[in-house]
Design an enzyme around this catalytic site. Structure first.
Site, mmCIF file in Angstrom:
data_model
loop_
_atom_site.group_PDB
_atom_site.id
_atom_site.type_symbol
_atom_site.label_atom_id
_atom_site.label_comp_id
_atom_site.label_asym_id
_atom_site.label_seq_id
_atom_site.Cartn_x
_atom_site.Cartn_y
_atom_site.Cartn_z
ATOM 1 N N ARG A 38 -4.601 36.698 -20.524
ATOM 2 C CA ARG A 38 -5.029 35.681 -19.790
ATOM 3 C C ARG A 38 -4.251 34.509 -20.878
ATOM 4 N NH1 ARG A 38 -11.044 34.896 -19.543
ATOM 5 N NH2 ARG A 38 -10.941 34.019 -21.632
ATOM 6 N N SER A 106 -13.723 37.482 -10.295
ATOM 7 C CA SER A 106 -15.564 36.697 -11.377
ATOM 8 C C SER A 106 -16.016 36.324 -10.936
ATOM 9 C CB SER A 106 -14.553 35.169 -11.670
ATOM 10 O OG SER A 106 -13.567 36.188 -13.023
ATOM 11 N N LYS A 135 -13.227 29.995 -22.449
ATOM 12 C CA LYS A 135 -12.021 29.493 -21.823
ATOM 13 C C LYS A 135 -12.930 27.099 -21.411
ATOM 14 C CE LYS A 135 -12.775 31.245 -18.402
ATOM 15 N NZ LYS A 135 -13.466 31.986 -16.616
#
Length: 216
Positions: A38, A106, A135
């Protein structure tokens, strides 16, 4: 897809002075069976380079490799699959591009989980269970009640994610999660292998108790 129990996501901000490959290899040696790249920097050249390196590492150990968001890069490096958010490419379009590779989604509400299963997702992320700062665009915590709801309702694999630490993972497991994802708790650990093994031990203990009919 191969079943899994411990899912680790890269988070280079949590291990300054250590290389991403070194950290993720330690996670694999500790028992992690899915690795996700990510990288929200938007630097595609660097992301491609990281993806190629992680593909080589995960192939060496026989571990599943997932790329977050970037379908084209996932295909380019022959990753095992891609993970998408609710605001990314629709699953049906992603499936046309990815073929039979893994697609994870997600989810933050049961309606999203049901839709993902209906559309053919291979697994879903369930979270963030607890507050998290991994995040910038994180949504409000869904709490363990959403984990319970998914465990009762959804038939495809799901992985609990978001703010999960060794001190609170028992709550998540008790809610019905059999697959755990952690970022900072794993990659920021002083002893990554030990941290991974402790997560797996907690999952093993819960499974053994369930097999013997003992309440968590």
């Amino acid at each position: 897809m191969k079943d899994f129990r411990l899912y680790a996501i890269t988070g280079e901000q949590f291990h300054p002075g250590k290389s991403m490959l070194e950290v993720m290899e330690q996670a694999i040696l500790g028992g992690t069976d899915i690795i996700q790249l990510r990288d929200k920097s938007g630097d595609l050249a660097k992301i491609r380079k990281k993806a190629a390196a992680l593909r080589e590492l995960t192939a060496q150990y026989g571990v599943t490799f997932i790329v977050n968001d970037y379908i084209d890069i996932a295909l380019e490096v022959d990753a095992d699959g891609v993970h998408l958010g609710q605001g990314d490419v629709p699953l049906t379009e992603a499936r046309r591009k990815m073929g039979n590779k893994i697609i994870g989604i997600s989810t933050h509400a049961i309606e999203e989980a049901i839709q993902a299963e209906r559309d053919g997702a291979d697994y879903i992320g369930v979270g963030p269970v607890f507050p998290t700062k991994t995040k910038l665009d994180v949504v409000a915590p869904v709490t363990v009640s959403y984990v319970q709801e998914v465990a009762r309702t959804i038939n495809i694999p799901f992985v609990a994610i978001g703010g999960i630490k060794l001190h609170n993972v028992d709550q998540v497991i008790k809610a019905g999660a059999t697959r755990i994802c952690a970022v900072s708790e794993i990659v920021g650990s002083e002893d990554i292998q030990r941290t991974c093994r402790e997560f797996l031990s907690k999952l093993d203990t819960a499974k053994a108790r369930e097999a013997h009919g003992i309440d968590h």
